[in-house]
Design a protein around this motif. Sequence first.
Motif, PDB file in Angstrom:
ATOM      1  N   PHE A 284       0.842  -1.192   0.000  1.00  0.00           N
ATOM      2  CA  PHE A 284       0.000   0.000   0.000  1.00  0.00           C
ATOM      3  C   PHE A 284       0.886   1.254   0.000  1.00  0.00           C
ATOM      4  CE2 PHE A 284      -2.273  -3.464   1.926  1.00  0.00           C
ATOM      5  CZ  PHE A 284      -3.592  -3.338   1.513  1.00  0.00           C
ATOM      6  N   TRP A 285       0.589   2.191  -0.888  1.00  0.00           N
ATOM      7  CA  TRP A 285       1.338   3.443  -0.944  1.00  0.00           C
ATOM      8  C   TRP A 285       0.496   4.493  -1.666  1.00  0.00           C
ATOM      9  CZ3 TRP A 285       2.895   5.584  -5.678  1.00  0.00           C
ATOM     10  CH2 TRP A 285       2.704   4.762  -6.802  1.00  0.00           C
ATOM     11  N   PRO A 286       0.817   5.799  -1.465  1.00  0.00           N
ATOM     12  CA  PRO A 286       1.828   6.384  -0.569  1.00  0.00           C
ATOM     13  C   PRO A 286       1.310   6.447   0.863  1.00  0.00           C
ATOM     14  CG  PRO A 286       0.656   8.128  -1.680  1.00  0.00           C
ATOM     15  CD  PRO A 286       0.098   6.825  -2.221  1.00  0.00           C
ATOM     16  N   LEU A 287       2.152   6.892   1.777  1.00  0.00           N
ATOM     17  CA  LEU A 287       1.743   7.034   3.164  1.00  0.00           C
ATOM     18  C   LEU A 287       0.766   8.193   3.297  1.00  0.00           C
ATOM     19  CD1 LEU A 287       5.152   6.501   5.021  1.00  0.00           C
ATOM     20  CD2 LEU A 287       3.343   4.825   4.608  1.00  0.00           C
ATOM     21  N   GLY A 288      -0.206   8.021   4.165  1.00  0.00           N
ATOM     22  CA  GLY A 288      -1.213   9.048   4.382  1.00  0.00           C
ATOM     23  C   GLY A 288      -2.424   8.457   5.063  1.00  0.00           C
ATOM     24  N   PRO A 289      -3.416   9.271   5.357  1.00  0.00           N
ATOM     25  CA  PRO A 289      -4.622   8.800   6.070  1.00  0.00           C
ATOM     26  C   PRO A 289      -5.333   7.659   5.358  1.00  0.00           C
ATOM     27  CG  PRO A 289      -4.548  11.194   6.012  1.00  0.00           C
ATOM     28  CD  PRO A 289      -3.456  10.727   5.113  1.00  0.00           C
ATOM     29  N   ASP A 290      -5.430   7.738   4.024  1.00  0.00           N
ATOM     30  CA  ASP A 290      -6.152   6.692   3.283  1.00  0.00           C
ATOM     31  C   ASP A 290      -5.438   5.340   3.374  1.00  0.00           C
ATOM     32  OD1 ASP A 290      -8.032   8.548   2.560  1.00  0.00           O
ATOM     33  OD2 ASP A 290      -7.159   8.953   0.588  1.00  0.00           O
ATOM     34  N   THR A 291      -4.114   5.378   3.203  1.00  0.00           N
ATOM     35  CA  THR A 291      -3.344   4.133   3.291  1.00  0.00           C
ATOM     36  C   THR A 291      -3.394   3.568   4.701  1.00  0.00           C
ATOM     37  OG1 THR A 291      -1.846   4.729   1.494  1.00  0.00           O
ATOM     38  CG2 THR A 291      -1.027   3.150   3.108  1.00  0.00           C
ATOM     39  N   LYS A 292      -3.310   4.447   5.701  1.00  0.00           N
ATOM     40  CA  LYS A 292      -3.390   4.000   7.090  1.00  0.00           C
ATOM     41  C   LYS A 292      -4.718   3.303   7.357  1.00  0.00           C
ATOM     42  CE  LYS A 292      -3.105   5.603  11.879  1.00  0.00           C
ATOM     43  NZ  LYS A 292      -2.957   6.775  12.776  1.00  0.00           N
ATOM     44  N   LYS A 293      -5.789   3.858   6.817  1.00  0.00           N
ATOM     45  CA  LYS A 293      -7.113   3.266   7.004  1.00  0.00           C
ATOM     46  C   LYS A 293      -7.192   1.905   6.315  1.00  0.00           C
ATOM     47  CE  LYS A 293     -12.040   4.284   6.451  1.00  0.00           C
ATOM     48  NZ  LYS A 293     -13.039   5.277   5.951  1.00  0.00           N
ATOM     49  N   GLU A 294      -6.632   1.804   5.103  1.00  0.00           N
ATOM     50  CA  GLU A 294      -6.638   0.538   4.376  1.00  0.00           C
ATOM     51  C   GLU A 294      -5.903  -0.550   5.152  1.00  0.00           C
ATOM     52  OE1 GLU A 294      -6.576   0.377  -0.225  1.00  0.00           O
ATOM     53  OE2 GLU A 294      -5.326   2.102   0.306  1.00  0.00           O
ATOM     54  N   LEU A 359       3.995  -4.595   7.960  1.00  0.00           N
ATOM     55  CA  LEU A 359       5.039  -3.612   8.239  1.00  0.00           C
ATOM     56  C   LEU A 359       4.596  -2.262   7.712  1.00  0.00           C
ATOM     57  CD1 LEU A 359       7.930  -3.193   9.327  1.00  0.00           C
ATOM     58  CD2 LEU A 359       8.755  -3.625   6.999  1.00  0.00           C
ATOM     59  N   THR A 360       4.438  -1.296   8.603  1.00  0.00           N
ATOM     60  CA  THR A 360       3.868  -0.008   8.221  1.00  0.00           C
ATOM     61  C   THR A 360       4.916   1.109   8.242  1.00  0.00           C
ATOM     62  OG1 THR A 360       3.259   0.549  10.508  1.00  0.00           O
ATOM     63  CG2 THR A 360       1.652  -0.688   9.205  1.00  0.00           C
ATOM     64  N   GLY A 361       4.641   2.140   7.437  1.00  0.00           N
ATOM     65  CA  GLY A 361       5.438   3.366   7.503  1.00  0.00           C
ATOM     66  C   GLY A 361       6.838   3.271   6.932  1.00  0.00           C
ATOM     67  N   ILE A 362       7.052   2.477   5.871  1.00  0.00           N
ATOM     68  CA  ILE A 362       8.380   2.397   5.270  1.00  0.00           C
ATOM     69  C   ILE A 362       8.656   3.688   4.500  1.00  0.00           C
ATOM     70  CG2 ILE A 362       9.889   1.128   3.699  1.00  0.00           C
ATOM     71  CD1 ILE A 362       8.097  -1.303   4.097  1.00  0.00           C
ATOM     72  N   GLU A 387      12.960 -16.247   3.643  1.00  0.00           N
ATOM     73  CA  GLU A 387      13.462 -17.586   3.930  1.00  0.00           C
ATOM     74  C   GLU A 387      12.416 -18.429   4.650  1.00  0.00           C
ATOM     75  OE1 GLU A 387      16.258 -20.706   3.972  1.00  0.00           O
ATOM     76  OE2 GLU A 387      16.092 -18.859   2.818  1.00  0.00           O
ATOM     77  N   SER A 388      11.640 -17.808   5.536  1.00  0.00           N
ATOM     78  CA  SER A 388      10.621 -18.532   6.294  1.00  0.00           C
ATOM     79  C   SER A 388       9.260 -18.506   5.616  1.00  0.00           C
ATOM     80  CB  SER A 388      10.492 -17.929   7.713  1.00  0.00           C
ATOM     81  OG  SER A 388      11.693 -18.077   8.429  1.00  0.00           O
ATOM     82  N   GLN A 389       9.186 -17.906   4.424  1.00  0.00           N
ATOM     83  CA  GLN A 389       7.948 -17.787   3.655  1.00  0.00           C
ATOM     84  C   GLN A 389       6.827 -17.147   4.457  1.00  0.00           C
ATOM     85  OE1 GLN A 389       6.744 -21.127   1.297  1.00  0.00           O
ATOM     86  NE2 GLN A 389       8.798 -21.514   0.524  1.00  0.00           N
ATOM     87  N   VAL A 390       7.179 -16.074   5.145  1.00  0.00           N
ATOM     88  CA  VAL A 390       6.182 -15.307   5.900  1.00  0.00           C
ATOM     89  C   VAL A 390       5.457 -14.363   4.941  1.00  0.00           C
ATOM     90  CG1 VAL A 390       5.869 -13.573   7.721  1.00  0.00           C
ATOM     91  CG2 VAL A 390       7.514 -15.433   8.018  1.00  0.00           C
ATOM     92  N   LYS A 391       4.156 -14.286   5.097  1.00  0.00           N
ATOM     93  CA  LYS A 391       3.360 -13.372   4.283  1.00  0.00           C
ATOM     94  C   LYS A 391       3.617 -11.950   4.756  1.00  0.00           C
ATOM     95  CE  LYS A 391      -1.500 -12.559   3.040  1.00  0.00           C
ATOM     96  NZ  LYS A 391      -2.888 -13.052   3.247  1.00  0.00           N
ATOM     97  N   LEU A 392       3.988 -11.054   3.830  1.00  0.00           N
ATOM     98  CA  LEU A 392       4.354  -9.686   4.181  1.00  0.00           C
ATOM     99  C   LEU A 392       3.418  -8.691   3.517  1.00  0.00           C
ATOM    100  CD1 LEU A 392       6.357  -7.637   5.440  1.00  0.00           C
ATOM    101  CD2 LEU A 392       7.700  -7.811   3.327  1.00  0.00           C
ATOM    102  N   ILE A 393       2.857  -7.814   4.350  1.00  0.00           N
ATOM    103  CA  ILE A 393       2.017  -6.718   3.866  1.00  0.00           C
ATOM    104  C   ILE A 393       2.691  -5.421   4.292  1.00  0.00           C
ATOM    105  CG2 ILE A 393      -0.221  -5.564   4.062  1.00  0.00           C
ATOM    106  CD1 ILE A 393       0.061  -9.272   4.770  1.00  0.00           C
ATOM    107  N   CYS A 394       2.803  -4.469   3.395  1.00  0.00           N
ATOM    108  CA  CYS A 394       3.545  -3.242   3.693  1.00  0.00           C
ATOM    109  C   CYS A 394       2.734  -1.999   3.355  1.00  0.00           C
ATOM    110  CB  CYS A 394       4.833  -3.184   2.878  1.00  0.00           C
ATOM    111  SG  CYS A 394       5.937  -4.575   3.095  1.00  0.00           S
ATOM    112  N   SER A 395       3.017  -0.914   4.099  1.00  0.00           N
ATOM    113  CA  SER A 395       2.624   0.422   3.674  1.00  0.00           C
ATOM    114  C   SER A 395       3.902   1.237   3.576  1.00  0.00           C
ATOM    115  CB  SER A 395       1.642   1.058   4.663  1.00  0.00           C
ATOM    116  OG  SER A 395       2.271   1.353   5.899  1.00  0.00           O
ATOM    117  N   ALA A 396       4.035   1.976   2.463  1.00  0.00           N
ATOM    118  CA  ALA A 396       5.298   2.670   2.194  1.00  0.00           C
ATOM    119  C   ALA A 396       5.032   4.025   1.562  1.00  0.00           C
ATOM    120  CB  ALA A 396       6.180   1.824   1.291  1.00  0.00           C
ATOM    121  N   ASP A 397       6.101   4.820   1.514  1.00  0.00           N
ATOM    122  CA  ASP A 397       5.988   6.176   0.988  1.00  0.00           C
ATOM    123  C   ASP A 397       6.072   6.207  -0.532  1.00  0.00           C
ATOM    124  OD1 ASP A 397       5.521   8.843   1.448  1.00  0.00           O
ATOM    125  OD2 ASP A 397       7.651   9.369   1.508  1.00  0.00           O
TER     126      ASP A 397
END
Length: 474
Positions: A284-294, A359-362, A387-397
Amino acid sequence: MLYHGPMAVYNELIGQGSLKEDDFQRTIIETLQDLHDRLMKYNPEPIVRDGKVAPEKERGFFSKLSKVFNKKEEERLAKEAEVARRAAIPKGLYLYGSVGTGKTMLMDLFYSSLERTDKKRVHFHNFMLQLHGRLHKLKTTTHQHEDPIPFLADSLAMESRILCLDEFQVTDIADAMLLRRLLEELVVVRGVVLVTTSNRHPTELYKNGIQRESFLPGIGVLEENCIVKCLDGGIDYRREKKTFFHSAKPKDRSKLASSSTMPTIVQDSSTILPDTLVDEKRFFWPLGPDTKKEIEMYFKSIRNGFQVTERRMNFLGRELVLPHTAGPIAMCSFDELCAKSLSAADYLTLAESFKVLILTGIPKLKPTTLHRNETRRLITLIDALYESQVKLICSADGPISEIFGGGSGAHSIDEDPSTMGQLTPAQRQMMDDLGLNDVSQVKKSPIFSGEEEKFAVQRAESRLIEMQGPGWGM
């Protein structure tokens, strides 16, 4: 005739449409098939624990006298036996090339198809962490007054005679000094067969590193005892949206290189995660209120009934507070995980503890200036999660291509040209920590030049893209 080995598996995956036909990959598979066949006939001598040899039987007087007169003959026979022993050790494989070309997938395919119990597959990061830990224990407990390397090599060889290492790289002087001896003790002396992947040719390892000349014998061991192959077909499969593949982990052969056959539900002894949609948005990008809500809505939708709680984790005497966890899911900010002094061991523990990380706020990072440490930590975190095949969700700038200052470890656009080539305060502090004085030599080192970061950033970007693919982490 029943045909075993990596070639049969590879052909089956091609036939199923799980992999695309690739001439470069097929060449490597042919080499791996040959190695597989040789290993199935390889019967190395057993390792005697703690470097001790079996006691020689008591000989009679005339036997001892004969031994004295025939000393030269025995030495000659011993040399011939040693030459024969070394010749019987199959050469391993050192596979290098650009990111995303399938090196890890091919190595894991080989590992999973090799029907031997004396094998081990481990990420190089994990391997070095384990080595330093075991070496420290040897030095401080059982072998305080002895050379610990042979004992360490004995224990490793007893655990596995075929060692598969993913992402072989040497950037740390402590790793270089340990590996220069351990490689010879393992591969040459004890006959451990090494199969490894890397982004660099062996001669490029630890290039311009501090005291590199001391590491050169280790490079010699790799070149003499491994077939060196380059896998550079010019295709980064992680960036090919229609050809995502998973690295085949030894613990799950059903996932060999295939995303189309991934189950949609992850089931553990006590937790179940919700279905994953093929077109699910994970970055999710860019950072902001909408992305934070998502992001908040996403976290709420996948909690699957788990309550949000704080969780405290201890890493080697340090405590990390995770304020938002829900069963196998954790939501953390970039500052909480990458702005603090956490290590690869911390991230590996984190990756083993959760199945999903949000992981938020990159921010947009500047690897060569302001955010050098944060960039390294984020790359290390991505490696551990991958390596551990962890599912990663991110919010970034910004999009993935803009996270690392424009990609590939390039210099940031806001760097002052007048200071280019000079050491930053952080680099000078690192010089002090290492006890270094010669600035001209230090600036050539990949630790300071950013050369190693280019490889690491390319790998991180490629892996982030693959981790957005359908079925990743499921």
